[in-house]
Design a protein around this motif. Structure first.
Motif, short mmCIF file in Angstrom:
data_model
loop_
_atom_site.label_atom_id
_atom_site.label_comp_id
_atom_site.label_asym_id
_atom_site.label_seq_id
_atom_site.Cartn_x
_atom_site.Cartn_y
_atom_site.Cartn_z
N SER A 1 49.65 14.32 31.52
CA SER A 1 50.59 16.32 32.30
C SER A 1 49.93 17.25 31.86
CB SER A 1 51.29 16.44 33.40
OG SER A 1 52.46 16.25 31.86
N ASP A 2 50.14 16.62 29.81
CA ASP A 2 49.40 18.05 29.28
C ASP A 2 48.16 17.79 27.67
OD1 ASP A 2 52.20 18.89 28.65
OD2 ASP A 2 52.93 17.26 28.49
N GLY A 3 47.72 16.78 28.29
CA GLY A 3 46.33 16.01 27.46
C GLY A 3 45.77 16.86 27.94
N ARG A 4 44.46 17.43 27.74
CA ARG A 4 43.05 18.07 28.30
C ARG A 4 42.23 18.03 27.47
NH1 ARG A 4 46.49 17.38 31.53
NH2 ARG A 4 47.28 18.97 33.46
N LEU A 5 42.06 17.56 25.90
CA LEU A 5 40.99 17.25 25.53
C LEU A 5 40.88 16.13 25.47
CD1 LEU A 5 41.34 20.44 23.00
CD2 LEU A 5 39.77 20.39 24.56
N ILE A 6 40.10 15.43 25.65
CA ILE A 6 40.35 13.84 25.17
C ILE A 6 39.16 14.00 23.89
CG2 ILE A 6 37.95 13.27 26.30
CD1 ILE A 6 40.33 10.70 27.36
N GLU A 7 39.42 12.93 23.45
CA GLU A 7 38.56 12.75 21.76
C GLU A 7 38.43 11.02 22.28
OE1 GLU A 7 38.64 15.00 18.67
OE2 GLU A 7 39.98 12.99 17.69
N TRP A 8 37.13 10.51 22.06
CA TRP A 8 36.64 8.86 21.44
C TRP A 8 35.67 8.84 20.78
CZ3 TRP A 8 35.00 11.29 25.90
CH2 TRP A 8 33.91 10.81 26.74
N ASP A 9 35.86 7.31 19.72
CA ASP A 9 35.14 6.84 18.97
C ASP A 9 34.71 6.16 19.35
OD1 ASP A 9 35.57 8.87 17.23
OD2 ASP A 9 37.06 7.52 15.96
N MET A 10 32.61 5.71 19.22
CA MET A 10 32.29 4.94 20.13
C MET A 10 31.26 4.79 19.40
SD MET A 10 30.05 7.27 23.08
CE MET A 10 28.54 6.32 23.43
N LYS A 11 30.38 3.24 19.86
CA LYS A 11 29.44 2.41 19.02
C LYS A 11 28.00 1.73 19.82
CE LYS A 11 28.91 -0.88 16.35
NZ LYS A 11 29.04 -1.77 14.11
N PHE A 12 27.56 2.38 20.78
CA PHE A 12 26.08 1.88 21.04
C PHE A 12 25.07 1.68 21.36
CE2 PHE A 12 30.25 2.01 23.73
CZ PHE A 12 30.36 0.90 24.42
N SER A 13 24.49 0.57 22.10
CA SER A 13 22.76 0.50 21.07
C SER A 13 22.48 0.34 23.13
CB SER A 13 22.96 -0.39 20.96
OG SER A 13 23.44 -0.13 19.28
N GLU A 14 22.79 1.04 23.34
CA GLU A 14 22.66 0.37 25.70
C GLU A 14 23.39 1.64 25.85
OE1 GLU A 14 25.18 -2.76 27.56
OE2 GLU A 14 23.68 -3.62 26.14
N ASP A 15 22.45 2.00 27.39
CA ASP A 15 23.11 2.93 28.16
C ASP A 15 24.56 2.26 28.25
OD1 ASP A 15 23.04 5.17 29.65
OD2 ASP A 15 22.68 3.63 31.65
N ILE A 16 25.30 4.08 28.62
CA ILE A 16 26.78 3.40 28.93
C ILE A 16 27.39 4.97 29.93
CG2 ILE A 16 27.05 5.00 26.98
CD1 ILE A 16 29.82 3.85 26.49
#
Length: 300
Positions: free
Chosen positions: A148-163
């Protein structure tokens, strides 16, 4: 035991003739009829907890003091003591929290793997392009994080096709999927549940860190809606996911607490644009600021 009564009094819209000496009510915050803060000139921020008990009251004299705006901004930044919640990082990939929510066609896999370019562990997702769906949640059953507190999300990603990346959230108007596409696009709400946003061209086989303001992304398509909590992180497409974390938004009030802003004459025009933006981020909307009476009280 009954919760103490909380009231915010201004000299504007809730003036009450004769209640205090001289016919002028004392401005500020009252808890069970006792003045708790907000009588000083300029602007005062009074914080109470979920039981309406006073936590703090801090005043900023904006009269002829340019530094008051910077002091206010610094103070507002301290009101949320919630720490970031990291659900996965380079040191730990929680395989028991991942699951396949769409295994048709069968054969999709999720494999914790060391990635030398990333410098740590990642989750490698491999399946039939966007036809398979993968989910990071509180457990392998897909239970909600109930964050109920987190409002910013951060993720690391490596993709070569549609996601497609989905962040499942519960809002005041029901469940929503904040949906992110690897392109530039105009935000839109479809089927009353999917809020679509673009994150740019990020499917080039390189690592990218994506950070999104979930509250702002919801507001872009539903200005009158608000996130209650964040549930889970979902992906369609084959590639690698590194860190996934939720962070509190700047100036966001800690869950369960209230901040009451009380003001005196001509306060708004004495605040910097940064200070006004901080108040808006705290929950006092821009329309309220622009239409404020000279002496007003607002609750975030």
């Amino acid at each position: 035991m009954a919760k103490p009564a909380l009231e915010a009094v201004s000299w504007g819209y809730d003036y009450r003739e004769g209640e205090f000496s001289g016919g002028r009510p004392k401005r500020g915050v009252f808890i069970d009829g006792q003045h708790a803060g907000g009588g000083s000139r300029g602007i005062t921020v009074t914080v109470v907890d979920a039981n309406n008990h006073k936590v703090s009251a801090q005043s900023f004299d904006t009269y002829g003091r340019q530094e008051a705006s910077a002091e206010l901004v610094a103070h507002l930044a301290t009101l949320n003591v919630t720490q970031s919640r990291v659900y996965q990082d380079a040191k730990h990939v929680p395989a028991d929290k991942w699951s396949l929510y769409d295994n048709d066609p069968t054969g999709a896999t999720m494999t914790p793997t060391f990635d030398a370019d990333y410098g740590g562990e990642v989750m490698v997702l491999k399946g039939d392009k966007g036809n398979n769906g993968y989910r990071l949640a509180a457990d392998s059953e897909g239970s909600s994080w109930q964050n109920s507190d987190g409002r910013l999300i951060e993720w690391d990603m490596k993709f070569s096709e549609d996601i497609r990346v989905y962040v499942s959230v519960q809002t005041e108007k029901g469940h929503r999927y904040l949906t992110y596409h690897p392109k530039t696009m105009t935000p839109s709400l479809k089927d009353e549940e999917y809020a679509h946003h673009g994150i740019g061209k990020v499917i080039d086989g390189q690592w990218h860190t994506i950070r999104r303001d979930l509250a702002a992304d919801l507001k872009a398509v539903e200005p009158d809606n608000r996130i209650l909590h964040v549930n889970r992180f979902l992906v369609r497409g084959s590639g690698s996911i590194g860190k996934v974390a939720l962070l509190p938004a700047p100036y966001q009030i800690q869950s369960g607490f209230k901040a009451i802003v009380t003001t005196s004459d001509a306060w708004r025009r004495r605040l910097s644009s940064e200070a006004q933006a901080a108040l808006v981020a705290m929950g006092i909307n821009q329309d309220t600021l622009e239409s404020a009476e000279f002496r007003s009280a607002f609750m975030a």
